[in-house]
Design a protein around this motif. Structure first.
Motif, mmCIF file in Angstrom:
data_model
loop_
_atom_site.group_PDB
_atom_site.id
_atom_site.type_symbol
_atom_site.label_atom_id
_atom_site.label_comp_id
_atom_site.label_asym_id
_atom_site.label_seq_id
_atom_site.Cartn_x
_atom_site.Cartn_y
_atom_site.Cartn_z
ATOM 1 N N LYS A 234 0.817 -1.209 0.000
ATOM 2 C CA LYS A 234 0.000 0.000 0.000
ATOM 3 C C LYS A 234 0.855 1.265 0.000
ATOM 4 O O LYS A 234 0.564 2.217 -0.732
ATOM 5 C CB LYS A 234 -0.930 -0.002 1.216
ATOM 6 N N ALA A 235 1.910 1.293 0.782
ATOM 7 C CA ALA A 235 2.750 2.494 0.871
ATOM 8 C C ALA A 235 3.376 2.834 -0.481
ATOM 9 O O ALA A 235 3.379 3.991 -0.903
ATOM 10 C CB ALA A 235 3.838 2.298 1.927
ATOM 11 N N ASN A 236 3.905 1.823 -1.171
ATOM 12 C CA ASN A 236 4.513 2.065 -2.475
ATOM 13 C C ASN A 236 3.487 2.512 -3.511
ATOM 14 O O ASN A 236 3.761 3.364 -4.354
ATOM 15 C CB ASN A 236 5.224 0.809 -2.973
ATOM 16 N N LEU A 237 2.296 1.917 -3.463
ATOM 17 C CA LEU A 237 1.262 2.290 -4.429
ATOM 18 C C LEU A 237 0.745 3.705 -4.166
ATOM 19 O O LEU A 237 0.363 4.409 -5.108
ATOM 20 C CB LEU A 237 0.117 1.283 -4.398
ATOM 21 N N GLN A 238 0.744 4.115 -2.907
ATOM 22 C CA GLN A 238 0.371 5.495 -2.606
ATOM 23 C C GLN A 238 1.412 6.465 -3.174
ATOM 24 O O GLN A 238 1.076 7.535 -3.684
ATOM 25 C CB GLN A 238 0.227 5.682 -1.091
ATOM 26 N N LYS A 239 2.683 6.063 -3.113
ATOM 27 C CA LYS A 239 3.747 6.882 -3.707
ATOM 28 C C LYS A 239 3.600 6.922 -5.225
ATOM 29 O O LYS A 239 3.801 7.964 -5.846
ATOM 30 C CB LYS A 239 5.114 6.321 -3.326
ATOM 31 N N LEU A 240 3.253 5.781 -5.812
ATOM 32 C CA LEU A 240 3.049 5.719 -7.262
ATOM 33 C C LEU A 240 1.885 6.613 -7.674
ATOM 34 O O LEU A 240 1.968 7.346 -8.664
ATOM 35 C CB LEU A 240 2.784 4.274 -7.692
ATOM 36 N N ALA A 241 0.807 6.560 -6.895
ATOM 37 C CA ALA A 241 -0.355 7.407 -7.173
ATOM 38 C C ALA A 241 0.027 8.882 -7.077
ATOM 39 O O ALA A 241 -0.412 9.697 -7.884
ATOM 40 C CB ALA A 241 -1.485 7.086 -6.190
ATOM 41 N N GLY A 242 0.866 9.223 -6.104
ATOM 42 C CA GLY A 242 1.321 10.601 -5.960
ATOM 43 C C GLY A 242 2.148 11.055 -7.149
ATOM 44 O O GLY A 242 2.017 12.189 -7.621
ATOM 45 N N ALA A 243 2.993 10.162 -7.659
ATOM 46 C CA ALA A 243 3.809 10.483 -8.830
ATOM 47 C C ALA A 243 2.927 10.658 -10.071
ATOM 48 O O ALA A 243 3.173 11.550 -10.898
ATOM 49 C CB ALA A 243 4.838 9.384 -9.065
ATOM 50 N N TYR A 244 1.888 9.833 -10.206
ATOM 51 C CA TYR A 244 0.958 9.973 -11.322
ATOM 52 C C TYR A 244 0.195 11.295 -11.218
ATOM 53 O O TYR A 244 -0.053 11.968 -12.232
ATOM 54 C CB TYR A 244 -0.018 8.790 -11.353
ATOM 55 N N THR A 245 -0.186 11.673 -10.009
ATOM 56 C CA THR A 245 -0.877 12.938 -9.811
ATOM 57 C C THR A 245 -0.004 14.096 -10.287
ATOM 58 O O THR A 245 -0.474 15.010 -10.978
ATOM 59 C CB THR A 245 -1.239 13.131 -8.327
ATOM 60 N N LYS A 246 1.267 14.052 -9.944
ATOM 61 C CA LYS A 246 2.197 15.099 -10.379
ATOM 62 C C LYS A 246 2.342 15.099 -11.903
ATOM 63 O O LYS A 246 2.385 16.154 -12.536
ATOM 64 C CB LYS A 246 3.560 14.909 -9.716
ATOM 65 N N ALA A 247 2.431 13.898 -12.486
ATOM 66 C CA ALA A 247 2.594 13.792 -13.940
ATOM 67 C C ALA A 247 1.373 14.338 -14.677
ATOM 68 O O ALA A 247 1.502 15.085 -15.654
ATOM 69 C CB ALA A 247 2.845 12.339 -14.338
ATOM 70 N N LEU A 248 0.186 13.970 -14.213
ATOM 71 C CA LEU A 248 -1.041 14.428 -14.876
ATOM 72 C C LEU A 248 -1.241 15.934 -14.708
ATOM 73 O O LEU A 248 -1.685 16.622 -15.633
ATOM 74 C CB LEU A 248 -2.247 13.665 -14.322
ATOM 75 N N THR A 249 -0.903 16.441 -13.529
ATOM 76 C CA THR A 249 -0.993 17.883 -13.292
ATOM 77 C C THR A 249 -0.009 18.630 -14.189
ATOM 78 O O THR A 249 -0.337 19.669 -14.775
ATOM 79 C CB THR A 249 -0.702 18.200 -11.810
ATOM 80 N N TRP A 250 1.190 18.090 -14.316
ATOM 81 C CA TRP A 250 2.223 18.691 -15.168
ATOM 82 C C TRP A 250 1.782 18.696 -16.625
ATOM 83 O O TRP A 250 1.954 19.696 -17.333
ATOM 84 C CB TRP A 250 3.522 17.918 -15.005
ATOM 85 N N MET A 251 1.196 17.591 -17.083
ATOM 86 C CA MET A 251 0.725 17.510 -18.469
ATOM 87 C C MET A 251 -0.312 18.589 -18.765
ATOM 88 O O MET A 251 -0.277 19.240 -19.814
ATOM 89 C CB MET A 251 0.136 16.124 -18.746
ATOM 90 N N LYS A 252 -1.229 18.776 -17.843
ATOM 91 C CA LYS A 252 -2.286 19.769 -18.049
ATOM 92 C C LYS A 252 -1.723 21.195 -18.116
ATOM 93 O O LYS A 252 -2.273 22.055 -18.800
ATOM 94 C CB LYS A 252 -3.327 19.673 -16.926
ATOM 95 N N ALA A 253 -0.615 21.421 -17.417
ATOM 96 C CA ALA A 253 -0.039 22.767 -17.357
ATOM 97 C C ALA A 253 1.046 23.009 -18.398
ATOM 98 O O ALA A 253 1.517 24.142 -18.547
ATOM 99 C CB ALA A 253 0.537 23.023 -15.960
ATOM 100 N N ASN A 254 1.448 21.979 -19.122
ATOM 101 C CA ASN A 254 2.583 22.086 -20.039
ATOM 102 C C ASN A 254 2.277 21.409 -21.370
ATOM 103 O O ASN A 254 2.744 20.306 -21.654
ATOM 104 C CB ASN A 254 3.834 21.465 -19.417
ATOM 105 N N LYS A 255 1.488 22.095 -22.196
ATOM 106 C CA LYS A 255 1.082 21.503 -23.469
ATOM 107 C C LYS A 255 2.261 21.207 -24.380
ATOM 108 O O LYS A 255 2.422 20.075 -24.843
ATOM 109 C CB LYS A 255 0.083 22.400 -24.197
ATOM 110 N N GLN A 256 3.070 22.206 -24.669
ATOM 111 C CA GLN A 256 4.110 22.011 -25.678
ATOM 112 C C GLN A 256 5.136 20.955 -25.285
ATOM 113 O O GLN A 256 5.481 20.100 -26.109
ATOM 114 C CB GLN A 256 4.799 23.334 -25.998
ATOM 115 N N PRO A 257 5.638 20.952 -24.040
ATOM 116 C CA PRO A 257 6.569 19.885 -23.661
ATOM 117 C C PRO A 257 5.927 18.498 -23.718
ATOM 118 O O PRO A 257 6.588 17.514 -24.060
ATOM 119 C CB PRO A 257 6.960 20.250 -22.226
ATOM 120 N N THR A 258 4.628 18.415 -23.392
ATOM 121 C CA THR A 258 3.927 17.132 -23.473
ATOM 122 C C THR A 258 3.819 16.686 -24.922
ATOM 123 O O THR A 258 4.039 15.515 -25.248
ATOM 124 C CB THR A 258 2.526 17.238 -22.843
ATOM 125 N N VAL A 259 3.481 17.607 -25.794
ATOM 126 C CA VAL A 259 3.392 17.301 -27.223
ATOM 127 C C VAL A 259 4.747 16.854 -27.748
ATOM 128 O O VAL A 259 4.857 15.862 -28.484
ATOM 129 C CB VAL A 259 2.882 18.524 -28.010
#
Length: 326
Positions: A234-259
């Protein structure tokens, strides 16, 4: 004294070995995670992981994530149950199907709520949406697949008698697009980027997006794992979920680098990557919430898809230990 010194040295070496292997001391359990991508070249399934790697979000969370590519959800779920993959970035249907087949897979993080699929037809077709597919031949990958599910679900949501729709199993996207070009089918269901690709070639167009009729919360993409993996790590998966949250938030805020990353990692032409980003970015869910109704839709459809004789209970395919369900 010499014997005592030797014993002390041996004890120290053993302790060091145990610590290095994660088998003792204060190092705790391993932070290594093998992450399987159901479609390694798909924008929805691949990009969050690629971003998390490039931006160092997995590393910042203290995780050593190894990404393994798959071409089918069935292969991914088998690898998970066999123990070679810890977590799968897959579809909601993959998680529910795995649970129905007694593979003990559960979704624990929602990546994208809306479906990225679309009805794609020839450029000069008179079909304007899913409401016009009665009496038509539509290409799908295979019976019991996500494309089969989407075709059925959109027909029902559009008031179309599915019995009047002819599904044609065609395999991979390349074969599907070729079949439409030859006139073997009147259209097909695939992610929107294939529609953008054909539109650029003046060989096809998007008649309607699946999300237009299914709504924004059909729970297309999830992170899933075996029940034992979720409870024991559970602890590792919570960390993984946190990393995904950061990645998805970053994607939404950074169109050109994501493209740019999609162009580099997914081999997408830049104009197609830009259109795909604009069409899909709003459907990603950084909070990880999972639509219980969306998952239930998959479960209800399993008998019609020929995957199971009955629908599994919610707690068989959905875990709320990592994030809350919506």
């Amino acid at each position: 004294m010499k014997v005592t010194a030797r014993i002390a040295a041996v004890v120290a070496l053993c302790a060091a070995a145990l610590t290095a292997c994660g088998g003792g001391g204060s190092s705790g359990p391993s932070t290594s995670i093998t992450l399987g991508l159901v479609q390694a070249q798909d924008f929805v399934h691949a990009m969050p992981a690629r971003v998390a790697i490039q931006q160092g979000f997995f590393k910042d969370a203290g995780l050593d994530v190894k990404v393994v590519d798959f071409s089918a959800g069935s292969d991914l779920t088998k690898a998970m149950t066999g123990g070679s993959v810890d977590v799968g970035a897959a579809t909601g249907l993959d998680a529910v199907s795995g649970a129905a087949k007694k593979l003990d897979t559960q979704a624990f993080f929602g990546v994208m709520g809306q479906s990225p699929m679309a009805l794609i037809v020839p450029e000069k077709s008179g079909i304007t949406g899913f409401s016009g597919i009665a009496g038509k031949k539509l290409g799908i990958s295979k019976a019991g697949s996500l494309t089969d599910y989407i075709t059925r679900a959109t027909a029902e949501a559009s008031g179309v008698d599915f019995e009047k729709v002819k599904e044609v199993p065609l395999g991979d996207p390349a074969a599907t697009m070729s079949a439409m070009k030859r006139g073997d089918v009147d259209g097909f269901v695939l992610p929107v980027n294939f529609g953008f690709l054909l539109q650029a070639k003046h060989e096809g167009r998007i008649a309607q997006k699946a999300s237009d009729v299914l709504g924004p919360n059909s729970q297309f993409a999830v992170l899933m794992a075996k029940k034992s993996t979720i409870s024991d790590n559970k602890a590792n998966l919570q960390k993984l979920a946190g990393a995904y949250t950061k990645a998805l938030t970053w994607m939404k805020a950074n169109k050109q680098p994501t493209v740019d990353l999609a162009v580099a990692k997914l081999s997408m032409p830049k104009p197609i990557a830009e259109q795909t980003y604009d069409a899909l970015i709003g459907g990603f869910t950084p909070d990880g919430g999972i639509s219980a109704a969306g998952m239930a839709g998959y479960a209800k459809a399993l008998p019609k898809l020929g995957i199971a004789t009955s629908s599994p209970a919610q707690d068989a395919y959905l875990s709320t230990q990592i994030v809350s369900a919506k």
